[in-house]
Design an enzyme around this catalytic site. Structure first.
Site, PDB file in Angstrom:
ATOM      1  N   THR A   1      11.383  -7.232 -11.206  1.00 14.96           N
ATOM      2  CA  THR A   1      10.849  -8.572 -11.468  1.00 14.96           C
ATOM      3  C   THR A   1       9.675  -8.862 -10.544  1.00 14.96           C
ATOM      4  O   THR A   1       9.761  -8.691  -9.325  1.00 14.96           O
ATOM      5  CB  THR A   1      11.944  -9.635 -11.272  1.00 14.96           C
ATOM      6  OG1 THR A   1      13.039  -9.336 -12.137  1.00 14.96           O
ATOM      7  CG2 THR A   1      11.408 -11.022 -11.578  1.00 14.96           C
TER       8      THR A   1
ATOM      9  N   SER B   1      -3.681  -3.174  -0.374  1.00 15.47           N
ATOM     10  CA  SER B   1      -2.590  -3.992   0.171  1.00 15.47           C
ATOM     11  C   SER B   1      -3.120  -5.363   0.568  1.00 15.47           C
ATOM     12  O   SER B   1      -4.142  -5.463   1.247  1.00 15.47           O
ATOM     13  CB  SER B   1      -1.967  -3.300   1.380  1.00 15.47           C
ATOM     14  OG  SER B   1      -0.855  -4.018   1.864  1.00 15.47           O
ATOM     15  N   GLY B   2      -2.402  -6.420   0.159  1.00 14.65           N
ATOM     16  CA  GLY B   2      -2.885  -7.780   0.353  1.00 14.65           C
ATOM     17  C   GLY B   2      -3.012  -8.231   1.792  1.00 14.65           C
ATOM     18  O   GLY B   2      -3.936  -8.971   2.143  1.00 14.65           O
TER      19      GLY B   2
ATOM     20  N   ASN C   1      -7.799   3.967   9.172  1.00 11.58           N
ATOM     21  CA  ASN C   1      -7.118   2.809   9.731  1.00 11.58           C
ATOM     22  C   ASN C   1      -7.213   2.725  11.241  1.00 11.58           C
ATOM     23  O   ASN C   1      -7.059   1.646  11.817  1.00 11.58           O
ATOM     24  CB  ASN C   1      -5.632   2.830   9.323  1.00 11.58           C
ATOM     25  CG  ASN C   1      -4.964   4.144   9.627  1.00 11.58           C
ATOM     26  OD1 ASN C   1      -5.347   5.189   9.087  1.00 11.58           O
ATOM     27  ND2 ASN C   1      -3.965   4.130  10.490  1.00 11.58           N
TER      28      ASN C   1
ATOM     29  N   GLY D   1       0.784  -1.217   0.000  1.00 12.70           N
ATOM     30  CA  GLY D   1       0.000   0.000   0.000  1.00 12.70           C
ATOM     31  C   GLY D   1       0.820   1.273   0.000  1.00 12.70           C
ATOM     32  O   GLY D   1       0.470   2.259  -0.661  1.00 12.70           O
ATOM     33  N   THR D   2       1.918   1.289   0.746  1.00 12.18           N
ATOM     34  CA  THR D   2       2.730   2.502   0.817  1.00 12.18           C
ATOM     35  C   THR D   2       3.336   2.837  -0.538  1.00 12.18           C
ATOM     36  O   THR D   2       3.321   4.000  -0.974  1.00 12.18           O
ATOM     37  CB  THR D   2       3.835   2.346   1.870  1.00 12.18           C
ATOM     38  OG1 THR D   2       3.231   2.206   3.169  1.00 12.18           O
ATOM     39  CG2 THR D   2       4.757   3.551   1.888  1.00 12.18           C
TER      40      THR D   2
ATOM     41  N   GLN E   1      -7.609   0.000   3.922  1.00 13.99           N
ATOM     42  CA  GLN E   1      -8.420  -0.600   4.981  1.00 13.99           C
ATOM     43  C   GLN E   1      -9.786  -1.067   4.492  1.00 13.99           C
ATOM     44  O   GLN E   1     -10.446  -1.853   5.171  1.00 13.99           O
ATOM     45  CB  GLN E   1      -8.613   0.397   6.130  1.00 13.99           C
ATOM     46  CG  GLN E   1      -7.371   0.655   6.950  1.00 13.99           C
ATOM     47  CD  GLN E   1      -6.920  -0.559   7.751  1.00 13.99           C
ATOM     48  OE1 GLN E   1      -7.701  -1.474   8.039  1.00 13.99           O
ATOM     49  NE2 GLN E   1      -5.650  -0.575   8.139  1.00 13.99           N
TER      50      GLN E   1
ATOM     51  N   CYS F   1       1.842   1.628  12.486  1.00 20.10           N
ATOM     52  CA  CYS F   1       2.980   2.418  12.008  1.00 20.10           C
ATOM     53  C   CYS F   1       3.421   3.459  13.024  1.00 20.10           C
ATOM     54  O   CYS F   1       4.514   4.012  12.923  1.00 20.10           O
ATOM     55  CB  CYS F   1       2.620   3.112  10.697  1.00 20.10           C
ATOM     56  SG  CYS F   1       2.087   1.978   9.402  1.00 20.10           S
TER      57      CYS F   1
END
Length: 393
Positions: A238, A200-201, A152, A69-70, A180, A325
């Protein structure tokens, strides 16, 4: 350990791990090569792209895989800043954004961009009139807006469709940090329609270190990372085949859960009811209607969150005092201050995040542990409890 910190990260589902393992073993080939194994890896990546696109209502070609995400957020914001230029460029965001938005925005302000952070109400929802005024002021000279889909810390869902429409009416590009929200509530990039979206996963049972940036078809975009020209020259490096496959599987499973309305909302509500019943001086923070189904943000008078976290950890409950964070930093949360919290209230707040793996039994055990922790800390600190206060719209 009862894990209630799903806003920070979620456990990897067994089905996701099973999907990833072959690509960590025999499917190790570089997906950009021309032989059979590489082509199989490429197909797996494209299959995952389709699943991620389906989760947010996008076309597969609009999905760019990233490290999370960042990176997705920085890639969008730094490109938009370059596009509008610092001499006349205006940036509109909110006062409650994640640091992945606020930190880049601060650097924009340092080099001359005009930055406006629209406020929120006591429930943590965007002050739309204030935001509209900022967007109208940015119409001359150009700019862009970035508003998070869901917060978040509090889980409060923002009026994204309206925010996007206002930006468009004033000729501004629009980005949303949906990290989120994706996988937890229905998200569609078409209803806005937004130009850029970050996801984000690991927020919805996928692996860490992999995410995606949605780039609307036709939107101008140049990459943050340059090199070999992977991802159709939108993100060099890659590809992480195993991680991308895991993200795709997590997206597929999340879509199925949402279609069946399998959310942790009932568990969260039962947890809050038990807490309010057993603990005086408890506040449920944030808009009670517009919030994520698995997030509960609570404050306890006469207690400090730091002490509660230690006691809860000893009792086998994992939660947090806010954004992971910001853990270890002593200042009150900028999100809670924007909502009008006093320093004392901000420092007495905890966030509980329920996931699709959370159970009702765990929620009741956690509520009982929380009551014990609050009682013990108040006894030690001699805190005043006061009445139960629940914010409502």
């Amino acid at each position: 350990m009862i894990y209630l910190d799903a806003n920070a990260t979620t456990p990897l589902l067994p089905e996701v791990l099973d999907a990833m393992l072959p690509w960590l073993r025999e499917g190790f080939h570089n997906p950009n090569a021309s032989y059979r194994g590489a082509k199989e890896a490429r197909k797996a990546i494209e299959d995952a792209r389709e699943k991620v696109a389906a989760l947010i209502g996008a076309d597969p070609d609009e999905i760019v895989f990233t490290s999370g995400g960042t990176e997705s957020t920085n890639a969008a914001l730094k490109w938009l800043a370059r596009l509008v230029g610092r001499k006349s460029g205006k940036v509109i965001t909110s006062a409650i954004e994640h640091s992945a938005v606020l930190k880049p925005v601060e650097t924009f302000a340092d080099v001359g961009y005009a930055v406006t952070k629209a406020g929120v109400d006591a429930g943590g929802r965007l002050l739309v009139d204030e935001y509209r005024t900022a967007c109208e002021a940015a119409k001359e000279g150009g700019g862009f807006a970035s508003i998070m889909w869901a917060n978040n810390e509090t889980g409060v869902i923002q009026p994204i469709d309206e925010a996007c429409e206002i930006a468009k009416q004033n000729g501004l590009a629009f980005h949303t940090d949906a990290i989120q929200a994706v996988g937890k509530i229905p998200v569609s990039v078409r209803e806005g329609p937004v130009d850029f979206l970050s996801l984000s996963g690991h927020k919805f049972h996928g692996p860490k270190g992999v995410g995606a940036l949605y780039v609307r078809s036709g939107a101008r975009f140049e990459p943050l990372l340059r090199g070999g020209g992977q991802e159709k020259d939108r993100r060099s490096g890659t590809e992480n085949t195993a991680g991308i496959v895991g993200l795709g599987k997590a997206a597929e499973l999340a879509a199925a859960r949402l279609a069946a309305w399998q959310t942790p909302a009932a568990i969260r509500s039962a947890f809050e009811a038990k807490v309010v019943e057993s603990i005086t001086g408890c506040t449920i923070n944030g808009d009670l209607i517009h919030r994520l189904p698995g997030t509960s943000h609570l404050s306890f008078t006469g207690c400090e969150a730091a002490g509660l976290l230690i006691l809860l950890d000893d009792l086998g409950v994992a939660c947090s005092a806010g954004s992971a964070c910001m853990t270890g930093k002593q200042q009150p949360s900028h999100v809670q201050k924007a909502m009008g919290f006093s320093d004392a209230k901000a420092k007495s707040s905890l966030r509980f995040g329920f996931s699709s793996l959370s159970t009702m039994e765990e929620a009741m055990e956690a509520a009982a542990a929380l009551a014990k922790a609050v009682e013990k800390l108040r006894r030690v600190q001699g805190g005043n409890t006061g009445p139960v206060v629940v914010y409502s719209v």
